[in-house]
Write a protein that holds these residues in place. Structure first.
Motif, PDB file in Angstrom:
ATOM      1  N   ARG A  46       0.829  -1.212   0.000  1.00 37.02           N
ATOM      2  CA  ARG A  46       0.000   0.000   0.000  1.00 37.02           C
ATOM      3  C   ARG A  46       0.858   1.256   0.000  1.00 37.02           C
ATOM      4  O   ARG A  46       0.586   2.215  -0.729  1.00 37.02           O
ATOM      5  CB  ARG A  46      -0.922  -0.003   1.218  1.00 37.02           C
ATOM      6  N   SER A  47       1.922   1.257   0.814  1.00 38.92           N
ATOM      7  CA  SER A  47       2.798   2.414   0.893  1.00 38.92           C
ATOM      8  C   SER A  47       3.523   2.643  -0.440  1.00 38.92           C
ATOM      9  O   SER A  47       3.651   3.778  -0.911  1.00 38.92           O
ATOM     10  CB  SER A  47       3.811   2.234   2.019  1.00 38.92           C
ATOM     11  N   ALA A  48       3.987   1.545  -1.056  1.00 45.96           N
ATOM     12  CA  ALA A  48       4.689   1.668  -2.335  1.00 45.96           C
ATOM     13  C   ALA A  48       3.756   2.201  -3.422  1.00 45.96           C
ATOM     14  O   ALA A  48       4.143   3.046  -4.236  1.00 45.96           O
ATOM     15  CB  ALA A  48       5.263   0.316  -2.735  1.00 45.96           C
ATOM     16  N   GLN A  49       2.511   1.690  -3.448  1.00 43.40           N
ATOM     17  CA  GLN A  49       1.549   2.186  -4.435  1.00 43.40           C
ATOM     18  C   GLN A  49       1.260   3.669  -4.214  1.00 43.40           C
ATOM     19  O   GLN A  49       1.155   4.444  -5.173  1.00 43.40           O
ATOM     20  CB  GLN A  49       0.248   1.394  -4.375  1.00 43.40           C
ATOM     21  N   ASN A  50       1.132   4.070  -2.931  1.00 45.15           N
ATOM     22  CA  ASN A  50       0.863   5.480  -2.635  1.00 45.15           C
ATOM     23  C   ASN A  50       1.980   6.382  -3.141  1.00 45.15           C
ATOM     24  O   ASN A  50       1.737   7.503  -3.604  1.00 45.15           O
ATOM     25  CB  ASN A  50       0.671   5.680  -1.127  1.00 45.15           C
ATOM     26  N   LYS A  51       3.218   5.901  -3.057  1.00 47.66           N
ATOM     27  CA  LYS A  51       4.346   6.680  -3.560  1.00 47.66           C
ATOM     28  C   LYS A  51       4.218   6.903  -5.066  1.00 47.66           C
ATOM     29  O   LYS A  51       4.440   8.001  -5.569  1.00 47.66           O
ATOM     30  CB  LYS A  51       5.669   5.977  -3.243  1.00 47.66           C
ATOM     31  N   ILE A  52       3.854   5.835  -5.773  1.00 49.10           N
ATOM     32  CA  ILE A  52       3.698   5.961  -7.225  1.00 49.10           C
ATOM     33  C   ILE A  52       2.519   6.882  -7.556  1.00 49.10           C
ATOM     34  O   ILE A  52       2.598   7.719  -8.460  1.00 49.10           O
ATOM     35  CB  ILE A  52       3.494   4.580  -7.881  1.00 49.10           C
ATOM     36  N   THR A  53       1.427   6.741  -6.824  1.00 49.19           N
ATOM     37  CA  THR A  53       0.251   7.590  -7.050  1.00 49.19           C
ATOM     38  C   THR A  53       0.597   9.059  -6.860  1.00 49.19           C
ATOM     39  O   THR A  53       0.250   9.906  -7.694  1.00 49.19           O
ATOM     40  CB  THR A  53      -0.889   7.196  -6.101  1.00 49.19           C
ATOM     41  N   ARG A  54       1.277   9.376  -5.765  1.00 49.74           N
ATOM     42  CA  ARG A  54       1.659  10.769  -5.496  1.00 49.74           C
ATOM     43  C   ARG A  54       2.609  11.287  -6.575  1.00 49.74           C
ATOM     44  O   ARG A  54       2.478  12.428  -7.042  1.00 49.74           O
ATOM     45  CB  ARG A  54       2.311  10.875  -4.113  1.00 49.74           C
ATOM     46  N   LEU A  55       3.529  10.451  -6.991  1.00 49.89           N
ATOM     47  CA  LEU A  55       4.480  10.854  -8.017  1.00 49.89           C
ATOM     48  C   LEU A  55       3.763  11.150  -9.332  1.00 49.89           C
ATOM     49  O   LEU A  55       4.034  12.157  -9.999  1.00 49.89           O
ATOM     50  CB  LEU A  55       5.516   9.748  -8.214  1.00 49.89           C
ATOM     51  N   GLU A  56       2.802  10.297  -9.703  1.00 50.73           N
ATOM     52  CA  GLU A  56       2.090  10.480 -10.967  1.00 50.73           C
ATOM     53  C   GLU A  56       1.048  11.592 -10.903  1.00 50.73           C
ATOM     54  O   GLU A  56       0.548  12.035 -11.936  1.00 50.73           O
ATOM     55  CB  GLU A  56       1.442   9.160 -11.388  1.00 50.73           C
ATOM     56  N   ASN A  57       0.718  12.044  -9.690  1.00 53.82           N
ATOM     57  CA  ASN A  57      -0.174  13.192  -9.527  1.00 53.82           C
ATOM     58  C   ASN A  57       0.606  14.500  -9.397  1.00 53.82           C
ATOM     59  O   ASN A  57       0.003  15.575  -9.287  1.00 53.82           O
ATOM     60  CB  ASN A  57      -1.066  13.014  -8.299  1.00 53.82           C
ATOM     61  N   GLY A  58       1.928  14.394  -9.367  1.00 52.65           N
ATOM     62  CA  GLY A  58       2.750  15.581  -9.182  1.00 52.65           C
ATOM     63  C   GLY A  58       2.774  16.075  -7.762  1.00 52.65           C
ATOM     64  O   GLY A  58       3.137  17.222  -7.491  1.00 52.65           O
ATOM     65  N   ASP A  59       2.410  15.217  -6.801  1.00 48.34           N
ATOM     66  CA  ASP A  59       2.336  15.616  -5.401  1.00 48.34           C
ATOM     67  C   ASP A  59       3.599  15.282  -4.614  1.00 48.34           C
ATOM     68  O   ASP A  59       3.709  15.653  -3.449  1.00 48.34           O
ATOM     69  CB  ASP A  59       1.150  14.932  -4.699  1.00 48.34           C
ATOM     70  N   GLY A  60       4.516  14.572  -5.207  1.00 45.37           N
ATOM     71  CA  GLY A  60       5.716  14.178  -4.472  1.00 45.37           C
ATOM     72  C   GLY A  60       6.928  14.135  -5.370  1.00 45.37           C
ATOM     73  O   GLY A  60       6.814  14.046  -6.596  1.00 45.37           O
ATOM     74  N   GLY A  61       8.105  14.231  -4.756  1.00 45.50           N
ATOM     75  CA  GLY A  61       9.341  14.151  -5.504  1.00 45.50           C
ATOM     76  C   GLY A  61       9.905  12.744  -5.484  1.00 45.50           C
ATOM     77  O   GLY A  61       9.346  11.832  -4.873  1.00 45.50           O
ATOM     78  N   ILE A  62      11.038  12.557  -6.157  1.00 43.18           N
ATOM     79  CA  ILE A  62      11.679  11.254  -6.221  1.00 43.18           C
ATOM     80  C   ILE A  62      13.188  11.473  -6.290  1.00 43.18           C
ATOM     81  O   ILE A  62      13.656  12.425  -6.946  1.00 43.18           O
ATOM     82  CB  ILE A  62      11.174  10.446  -7.445  1.00 43.18           C
ATOM     83  N   SER A  63      13.947  10.627  -5.600  1.00 37.89           N
ATOM     84  CA  SER A  63      15.400  10.747  -5.647  1.00 37.89           C
ATOM     85  C   SER A  63      15.902  10.318  -7.025  1.00 37.89           C
ATOM     86  O   SER A  63      15.227   9.595  -7.760  1.00 37.89           O
ATOM     87  CB  SER A  63      16.026   9.875  -4.560  1.00 37.89           C
ATOM     88  N   GLU A  64      17.115  10.741  -7.361  1.00 36.47           N
ATOM     89  CA  GLU A  64      17.669  10.378  -8.664  1.00 36.47           C
ATOM     90  C   GLU A  64      17.873   8.868  -8.770  1.00 36.47           C
ATOM     91  O   GLU A  64      17.636   8.281  -9.828  1.00 36.47           O
ATOM     92  CB  GLU A  64      18.994  11.105  -8.904  1.00 36.47           C
ATOM     93  N   ASN A  65      18.291   8.241  -7.658  1.00 28.43           N
ATOM     94  CA  ASN A  65      18.484   6.781  -7.687  1.00 28.43           C
ATOM     95  C   ASN A  65      17.165   6.062  -7.942  1.00 28.43           C
ATOM     96  O   ASN A  65      17.102   5.116  -8.747  1.00 28.43           O
ATOM     97  CB  ASN A  65      19.100   6.306  -6.373  1.00 28.43           C
TER      98      ASN A  65
END
Length: 297
Positions: A46-65
């Motif tokens: 659930r946590s991993a999916q939420n990260k992807i959801t936020r990323l694809e909504n433009g609500d969160g950042g992501i490290s270069e790695n």
């Protein structure tokens, strides 16, 4: 081949990256859950999916790695898409961006202000007040607002006159030019400003009169909102060519809308109930004569 141009602002780049990553995932045929499990195997599903959801909504950042790992999962390890994703991700910091006059923009408006700067197409519907983007300086200064507020709005207006200006379409209620701000002189200067803007090749103005002549939609009930369209680099397959956003304006605040489509219909209704650009200019010239003939104070 080099990566296409990207948005000017951190907000625009983050949303372009979100759209690109969503496209790459869908093109690969992966679900958000599957991608999350690949990138963060030690995190709950659930946590991993939420990260992807936020990323694809433009609500969160992501490290270069993590971004490299994500692109590898999508089979994107070289070429334009990789270059574009890394470029977009390198410019999403907001540090120092809202200092000086820009600090006058409230937190609730900053996403809109950034996307307005990035927009290739801006569509506005206004009632009661002239939209900030179209205000003359005297109209802005009426009521003695803080100097920083005036400077911040004048800075926003640069999108109308830069080397590659935004295309701006505005539908104004007659109430915008009837409701006096300041005095008759201020209103005359504002209408003169609108007439000048209407002659710019990138600006189209239409007015919805109180007394609608035959041929116009009689049920054009106007609401205050804006539609902003940003370019989305079309570098892979059927990747769409633009990103659309809708915002409503209430009580001096700007609110993002979850669904753009209803506002597209409202925009169509507004334009169908409005005078043509040339008839709008004739109407404004009549208004200008009226204000020039009126009291100055």
């Amino acid at each position: 081949m080099t990566a296409p141009p990207v948005a000017r602002t951190p907000t625009g780049r983050r949303l372009q990256l979100a759209a690109l990553l969503r496209h790459l995932r869908e093109q690969k045929g992966l679900t958000q859950e599957e991608v999350g499990a690949l990138i963060w195997p030690d995190t709950t599903a659930r946590s991993a999916q939420n990260k992807i959801t936020r990323l694809e909504n433009g609500d969160g950042g992501i490290s270069e790695n993590d971004l490299h790992a994500l692109l590898k999962a999508y089979g994107t390890t070289n070429g334009v898409a990789l270059e574009l994703a890394l470029l977009l991700n390198s410019g999403t910091s907001q540090r120092g961006r809202w200092r000086g006059p820009r600090a006058a923009h409230p937190e609730s408006s900053r996403q809109y202000v950034d996307l307005e700067e990035d927009a290739a197409l801006i569509r506005l519907v206004a009632v009661e007040r002239i939209p900030p983007l179209l205000r003359s300086e005297s109209y802005l200064r009426a009521g003695s607002p803080p100097a920083e507020t005036v400077a911040a709005i004048l800075d926003r207006q640069r999108v109308l006159f830069r080397a590659e200006p935004a295309e701006v379409y505005a539908v104004l209620s007659e109430s915008c030019v009837r409701r006096i701000r300041g005095n008759s002189r201020v209103m005359a200067e504002q209408i003169t400003h609108l007439l000048r803007l209407s002659q710019c090749p990138n600006v189209t103005l239409q007015l919805v009169p109180f007394d609608q002549p035959p041929g116009l939609a009689a049920d054009a009930v106007l609401e205050r909102f804006a539609l902003l369209r940003l370019p989305a680099p079309g570098v892979i397959g059927e990747f769409r060519q633009h990103l659309d956003f809708a915002f409503t304006m209430m009580g001096g605040r700007v609110y993002p809308a979850d669904n753009v489509q209803p506002y597209e219909q409202l925009w169509l209704n507004a334009t169908m109930g409005a005078l043509s650009p040339e008839t709008t200019r004739r109407f404004l010239r009549e208004m200008l004569r009226s204000f020039r003939a009126g009291p100055k104070e």
